[in-house]
Motif scaffolding. Sequence first.
Motif, PDB file in Angstrom:
ATOM      1  N   GLU A  60       0.881  -1.180   0.000  1.00 20.58           N
ATOM      2  CA  GLU A  60       0.000   0.000   0.000  1.00 20.58           C
ATOM      3  C   GLU A  60       0.914   1.223   0.000  1.00 20.58           C
ATOM      4  OE1 GLU A  60      -3.577   1.039  -0.622  1.00 20.58           O
ATOM      5  OE2 GLU A  60      -3.595  -0.854   0.478  1.00 20.58           O
ATOM      6  N   LEU A  61       0.968   1.907  -1.130  1.00 18.55           N
ATOM      7  CA  LEU A  61       1.793   3.108  -1.242  1.00 18.55           C
ATOM      8  C   LEU A  61       1.106   4.275  -0.540  1.00 18.55           C
ATOM      9  CD1 LEU A  61       4.252   4.468  -2.813  1.00 18.55           C
ATOM     10  CD2 LEU A  61       2.561   5.034  -4.574  1.00 18.55           C
ATOM     11  N   HIS A  62       1.868   5.044   0.247  1.00 17.93           N
ATOM     12  CA  HIS A  62       1.310   6.271   0.812  1.00 17.93           C
ATOM     13  C   HIS A  62       2.321   7.408   0.629  1.00 17.93           C
ATOM     14  CE1 HIS A  62       3.706   6.021   4.535  1.00 17.93           C
ATOM     15  NE2 HIS A  62       3.433   4.731   4.575  1.00 17.93           N
ATOM     16  N   ALA A  63       2.014   8.570   1.155  1.00 17.22           N
ATOM     17  CA  ALA A  63       2.807   9.758   0.837  1.00 17.22           C
ATOM     18  C   ALA A  63       4.184   9.775   1.496  1.00 17.22           C
ATOM     19  CB  ALA A  63       2.031  11.023   1.214  1.00 17.22           C
ATOM     20  N   TYR A  64       4.411   8.883   2.463  1.00 21.57           N
ATOM     21  CA  TYR A  64       5.728   8.889   3.129  1.00 21.57           C
ATOM     22  C   TYR A  64       6.260   7.467   3.302  1.00 21.57           C
ATOM     23  CZ  TYR A  64       9.041  12.143   5.322  1.00 21.57           C
ATOM     24  OH  TYR A  64      10.115  12.953   5.583  1.00 21.57           O
ATOM     25  N   GLY A  65       5.991   6.612   2.306  1.00 26.48           N
ATOM     26  CA  GLY A  65       6.501   5.246   2.372  1.00 26.48           C
ATOM     27  C   GLY A  65       5.536   4.260   1.757  1.00 26.48           C
ATOM     28  N   THR A  66       5.814   2.995   2.002  1.00 29.01           N
ATOM     29  CA  THR A  66       4.982   1.921   1.482  1.00 29.01           C
ATOM     30  C   THR A  66       4.738   0.912   2.596  1.00 29.01           C
ATOM     31  OG1 THR A  66       5.998   2.145  -0.713  1.00 29.01           O
ATOM     32  CG2 THR A  66       4.811   0.101  -0.276  1.00 29.01           C
ATOM     33  N   ASN A  67       3.470   0.574   2.820  1.00 27.62           N
ATOM     34  CA  ASN A  67       3.161  -0.487   3.778  1.00 27.62           C
ATOM     35  C   ASN A  67       3.247  -1.835   3.083  1.00 27.62           C
ATOM     36  OD1 ASN A  67       2.677   1.241   5.949  1.00 27.62           O
ATOM     37  ND2 ASN A  67       0.561   1.573   5.333  1.00 27.62           N
ATOM     38  N   ILE A  68       3.800  -2.808   3.772  1.00 22.37           N
ATOM     39  CA  ILE A  68       3.998  -4.137   3.205  1.00 22.37           C
ATOM     40  C   ILE A  68       3.515  -5.182   4.200  1.00 22.37           C
ATOM     41  CG2 ILE A  68       5.670  -5.723   2.157  1.00 22.37           C
ATOM     42  CD1 ILE A  68       7.649  -3.315   2.059  1.00 22.37           C
ATOM     43  N   GLU A  69       2.797  -6.164   3.679  1.00 22.60           N
ATOM     44  CA  GLU A  69       2.282  -7.245   4.522  1.00 22.60           C
ATOM     45  C   GLU A  69       2.839  -8.555   3.994  1.00 22.60           C
ATOM     46  OE1 GLU A  69      -2.016  -6.988   5.136  1.00 22.60           O
ATOM     47  OE2 GLU A  69      -2.126  -9.123   4.662  1.00 22.60           O
ATOM     48  N   GLY A  70       3.349  -9.383   4.889  1.00 20.91           N
ATOM     49  CA  GLY A  70       3.860 -10.662   4.426  1.00 20.91           C
ATOM     50  C   GLY A  70       4.703 -11.348   5.482  1.00 20.91           C
ATOM     51  N   GLU A  71       5.249 -12.481   5.113  1.00 18.57           N
ATOM     52  CA  GLU A  71       6.109 -13.221   6.023  1.00 18.57           C
ATOM     53  C   GLU A  71       7.473 -12.541   6.123  1.00 18.57           C
ATOM     54  OE1 GLU A  71       5.131 -15.838   7.933  1.00 18.57           O
ATOM     55  OE2 GLU A  71       3.183 -15.247   7.125  1.00 18.57           O
ATOM     56  N   TRP A  72       8.095 -12.678   7.296  1.00 19.77           N
ATOM     57  CA  TRP A  72       9.363 -11.990   7.582  1.00 19.77           C
ATOM     58  C   TRP A  72      10.384 -12.157   6.455  1.00 19.77           C
ATOM     59  CZ3 TRP A  72      10.769  -9.383  12.262  1.00 19.77           C
ATOM     60  CH2 TRP A  72      12.099  -8.957  12.297  1.00 19.77           C
ATOM     61  N   ASP A  73      10.700 -13.409   6.116  1.00 20.22           N
ATOM     62  CA  ASP A  73      11.799 -13.643   5.169  1.00 20.22           C
ATOM     63  C   ASP A  73      11.512 -13.056   3.784  1.00 20.22           C
ATOM     64  OD1 ASP A  73      13.251 -14.918   7.130  1.00 20.22           O
ATOM     65  OD2 ASP A  73      12.683 -16.937   6.510  1.00 20.22           O
ATOM     66  N   GLU A  74      10.270 -13.199   3.329  1.00 19.48           N
ATOM     67  CA  GLU A  74       9.911 -12.655   2.013  1.00 19.48           C
ATOM     68  C   GLU A  74      10.020 -11.122   2.018  1.00 19.48           C
ATOM     69  OE1 GLU A  74       8.416 -15.139   3.394  1.00 19.48           O
ATOM     70  OE2 GLU A  74       8.388 -16.718   1.884  1.00 19.48           O
ATOM     71  N   VAL A  75       9.492 -10.510   3.071  1.00 20.22           N
ATOM     72  CA  VAL A  75       9.504  -9.042   3.136  1.00 20.22           C
ATOM     73  C   VAL A  75      10.936  -8.516   3.202  1.00 20.22           C
ATOM     74  CG1 VAL A  75       8.826  -7.021   4.506  1.00 20.22           C
ATOM     75  CG2 VAL A  75       7.198  -8.907   4.178  1.00 20.22           C
ATOM     76  N   LEU A  76      11.740  -9.120   4.083  1.00 22.44           N
ATOM     77  CA  LEU A  76      13.108  -8.613   4.253  1.00 22.44           C
ATOM     78  C   LEU A  76      13.981  -8.890   3.032  1.00 22.44           C
ATOM     79  CD1 LEU A  76      13.950  -6.940   6.682  1.00 22.44           C
ATOM     80  CD2 LEU A  76      12.065  -8.425   7.296  1.00 22.44           C
ATOM     81  N   ALA A  77      13.732 -10.008   2.354  1.00 20.22           N
ATOM     82  CA  ALA A  77      14.480 -10.281   1.115  1.00 20.22           C
ATOM     83  C   ALA A  77      14.165  -9.226   0.063  1.00 20.22           C
ATOM     84  CB  ALA A  77      14.130 -11.678   0.590  1.00 20.22           C
ATOM     85  N   ALA A  78      12.914  -8.799   0.014  1.00 22.87           N
ATOM     86  CA  ALA A  78      12.526  -7.770  -0.957  1.00 22.87           C
ATOM     87  C   ALA A  78      13.179  -6.422  -0.612  1.00 22.87           C
ATOM     88  CB  ALA A  78      11.011  -7.636  -1.009  1.00 22.87           C
TER      89      ALA A  78
END
Lengths: 95, 95, 95, 95
Positions: free
Chosen positions: D33-51
């Motif tokens: 979810e893009l917003h005006a001061y960043g992007t919110n991300i939902e997911g599993e730890w390893d997938e999110v941090l790898a991205a």
Amino acid sequence: MDLCVVPIGVGVSVSKYVVACHEILKEAGLETELHAYGTNIEGEWDEVLAAVKKCHETIHQLGAPRITTTIKLGTRIDKPQTMSEKVESVVKQMK
Amino acid sequence: MDLCVVPIGVGVSVSKYVVACHEILKEAGLETELHAYGTNIEGEWDEVLAAVKKCHETIHQLGAPRITTTIKLGTRIDKPQTMSEKVESVVKQMK
Amino acid sequence: MDLCVVPIGVGVSVSKYVVACHEILKEAGLETELHAYGTNIEGEWDEVLAAVKKCHETIHQLGAPRITTTIKLGTRIDKPQTMSEKVESVVKQMK
Amino acid sequence: MDLCVVPIGVGVSVSKYVVACHEILKEAGLETELHAYGTNIEGEWDEVLAAVKKCHETIHQLGAPRITTTIKLGTRIDKPQTMSEKVESVVKQMK
């Protein structure tokens, strides 16, 4: 500004405090955008920071003994830019 | 408060701006502690936030067209606690 | 990296969790610097992020149902720079 | 996670890098979810941090010598909760 206020010592559910905070920002006449990890706020420095102070005061009054807040705060003098313009400048470059 | 001011549009070396910012905090009579990713500041809300505003104004005057700042800001009403007491409460529990 | 881990739902005193986290970072062989609003960490991406994951897992095991963490994370490819060099580049420019 | 990646040393306009980052997150199959001061991300730890790691690598490849990123990262084990449920829990309590 991106504002994320975290009351500590009041259990895991903090939405009540976020609601109180959001109402303060609205009453201050500030442009706001709630998202899943904070609230974006657009406005002049003094108005925005006065509202953040009032959020802390109110959340303490509501019973939170301790608060930790994370703020991202951007200013620029090269051109005016609203929150929605920031989002649009990214969105229009996406495929 | 933990304050990390990042001037944008002035190249990779930003220490000049951090120095200017640190001098403002000292002139304001605030207790500060420089670390590798920001500066910790202890003081009353209005004094601390006024100094942060002056940092932004000064960094813009020094030529930075854009600034993005990350702030962590803690308040508590259950007990007084200085920055060094926060560190000590952790250190004394370490092995 | 500057790491600030905040367990939620375990009361106002969180130093126990910070200590556990600090021990994980030390066991991982990472260079760390504790300050009043977090811990600075120096190291390779995978090692640092694996330690942060272990911090979350451990703090949950210690009883915290919810954790919110604030991270500042810097990488640069123009030159190597340690945490202490970052501080020194500011300190030597101070009056 | 709330992710805000700031390339340093590439001028004031950073939207190109935010777009590249957003595409990496989408390719990784993460809810964003893009917003005006960043992007919110939902997911599993390893997938999110790898991205996130891939974002840093890509932004460096695109020419940014230095990057500073601010991350808010929440985990909870008491109940599952999506990004939209976090927002809804606040919105439904608003007047």
